[in-house]
Design an enzyme around this catalytic site. Structure first.
Site, PDB file in Angstrom:
ATOM      1  N   GLN A  30     -42.235  19.814 -82.228  1.00 28.55           N
ATOM      2  CA  GLN A  30     -42.389  21.230 -82.530  1.00 28.55           C
ATOM      3  C   GLN A  30     -43.190  21.975 -81.461  1.00 28.55           C
ATOM      4  O   GLN A  30     -43.027  23.182 -81.299  1.00 28.55           O
ATOM      5  CB  GLN A  30     -43.089  21.401 -83.882  1.00 28.55           C
ATOM      6  CG  GLN A  30     -43.292  22.852 -84.292  1.00 28.55           C
ATOM      7  CD  GLN A  30     -44.191  22.988 -85.489  1.00 28.55           C
ATOM      8  OE1 GLN A  30     -43.951  22.355 -86.525  1.00 28.55           O
ATOM      9  NE2 GLN A  30     -45.249  23.785 -85.378  1.00 28.55           N
ATOM     10  N   SER A  39     -50.119  16.902 -74.944  1.00 28.83           N
ATOM     11  CA  SER A  39     -49.173  17.222 -73.881  1.00 28.83           C
ATOM     12  C   SER A  39     -49.437  16.305 -72.709  1.00 28.83           C
ATOM     13  O   SER A  39     -50.588  15.973 -72.409  1.00 28.83           O
ATOM     14  CB  SER A  39     -49.341  18.684 -73.446  1.00 28.83           C
ATOM     15  OG  SER A  39     -48.610  18.953 -72.268  1.00 28.83           O
ATOM     16  N   HIS A  73     -45.244  11.767 -78.561  1.00 33.35           N
ATOM     17  CA  HIS A  73     -43.970  11.090 -78.344  1.00 33.35           C
ATOM     18  C   HIS A  73     -43.797   9.921 -79.322  1.00 33.35           C
ATOM     19  O   HIS A  73     -42.701   9.679 -79.834  1.00 33.35           O
ATOM     20  CB  HIS A  73     -43.892  10.553 -76.911  1.00 33.35           C
ATOM     21  CG  HIS A  73     -43.942  11.603 -75.859  1.00 33.35           C
ATOM     22  ND1 HIS A  73     -45.015  11.739 -75.014  1.00 33.35           N
ATOM     23  CD2 HIS A  73     -43.063  12.583 -75.519  1.00 33.35           C
ATOM     24  CE1 HIS A  73     -44.785  12.739 -74.182  1.00 33.35           C
ATOM     25  NE2 HIS A  73     -43.621  13.271 -74.466  1.00 33.35           N
ATOM     26  N   GLN A 101     -37.599  25.142 -77.104  1.00 32.76           N
ATOM     27  CA  GLN A 101     -36.680  24.083 -76.676  1.00 32.76           C
ATOM     28  C   GLN A 101     -35.894  23.544 -77.860  1.00 32.76           C
ATOM     29  O   GLN A 101     -34.675  23.323 -77.754  1.00 32.76           O
ATOM     30  CB  GLN A 101     -37.456  22.959 -76.002  1.00 32.76           C
ATOM     31  CG  GLN A 101     -36.616  21.741 -75.658  1.00 32.76           C
ATOM     32  CD  GLN A 101     -37.415  20.684 -74.926  1.00 32.76           C
ATOM     33  OE1 GLN A 101     -37.558  20.737 -73.714  1.00 32.76           O
ATOM     34  NE2 GLN A 101     -37.956  19.728 -75.663  1.00 32.76           N
ATOM     35  N   VAL A 150     -48.256  16.934 -82.817  1.00 35.29           N
ATOM     36  CA  VAL A 150     -49.386  16.011 -82.966  1.00 35.29           C
ATOM     37  C   VAL A 150     -50.537  16.550 -82.126  1.00 35.29           C
ATOM     38  O   VAL A 150     -50.352  16.954 -80.979  1.00 35.29           O
ATOM     39  CB  VAL A 150     -49.001  14.590 -82.533  1.00 35.29           C
ATOM     40  CG1 VAL A 150     -50.196  13.650 -82.618  1.00 35.29           C
ATOM     41  CG2 VAL A 150     -47.849  14.072 -83.399  1.00 35.29           C
TER      42      VAL A 150
END
Length: 261
Positions: A119, A156, A8, A124, A147
């Protein structure tokens, strides 16, 4: 949806590099969870997330209440098309309807010029980009590379569900994808062979939902020999945790075919 990690923060960094002002929306969206999925247990830590955002130079953290996003008598949804039917869409009915609806609403609330997505959630990204085009939303959609942890596990928020043993077994997913990518770089262009190479590394997962090679633009099954950018996508359960990941395979791209990645 919160419980922020370095993936993020990479979106924040990309935004700050291009934009005058960066807004982060944090909202655990109930309409994209199925009845048996983890809405009630999805990791949340808003104070931690807000601190990370402030330290990263975020100007505004937009964290609306569910009642603000979905007020009483709410009944209008955005229904995505073919892009939402394969891959995760085949296993999570209604998921991308919820995604498209909440992203459209957040766009209308925040009014961004550019929006940044990771990505790792490749499908999505495709659904959101198509929605922006189809609904004439004046927003540029930017996909930021996945990442990864030092051992190459895709970052995640759901990784925190994994036990130490499951965390090690989860590495099979990225190992499978990178094994196929290595063969692709060595010259393999047959889609079936690339999928088979990846599949051989997935014995450690508890349940493989899919391992598919799809056209990076249409998400339709890629054709052999591979001549256009394609996404090798996987979804699997390790323990009770569902994880997704992908790699992009890019042959020599002709000037008339370009994918926004």
């Amino acid at each position: 949806m919160g419980y922020l990690h370095d993936g993020h923060m990479a979106l924040v960094e990309a935004s700050r590099a291009r934009c005058d002002l960066t807004v982060v929306s944090i909202f655990v969206n109930p309409t994209q969870f199925g009845l048996t999925e983890d809405l009630s247990t999805y990791p949340r830590d808003f104070l931690r997330d807000e601190k990370l955002c402030r330290e990263a130079g975020v100007a505004i953290v937009f964290a609306p209440d569910a009642r603000e996003v979905y007020p009483a008598q709410f009944e209008t949804f955005v229904e995505p098309g073919e892009l939402a039917k394969s891959l995760c869409g085949a296993f999570r009915p209604g998921h991308f309807r919820g995604v498209a609806t909440v992203v459209c609403k957040l766009f209308n609330m925040v009014r961004p010029d550019i929006a940044f997505f990771g990505q790792k959630d490749f499908q999505q990204c495709a659904v959101v980009r198509r929605m922006a085009i189809d609904l004439n939303l004046p927003i540029e959609i930017v996909t930021v590379p996945t990442v990864r942890e030092p051992d190459r596990l895709a970052m995640s928020s759901r990784n925190r569900y994994l036990s130490k043993e499951d965390r090690q077994r989860a590495l099979a997913i990225s190992r499978a994808l990178f094994a196929a990518e290595a063969e692709f770089r060595a010259g393999e262009r047959q889609c079936e062979k690339l999928i088979a190479i990846a599949r051989r590394h997935l014995d450690e997962v508890d349940r493989l939902q899919y391992i598919e090679l799809v056209d990076a633009d249409t998400l339709e099954p890629a054709l052999s020999p591979l001549r256009h950018p394609a996404a090798l996508c996987a979804a699997a359960y390790v323990g009770s945790t569902r994880l997704i990941d992908n790699v992009i395979l890019r042959p020599e791209v002709s000037t008339e075919y370009a994918i926004k990645l």
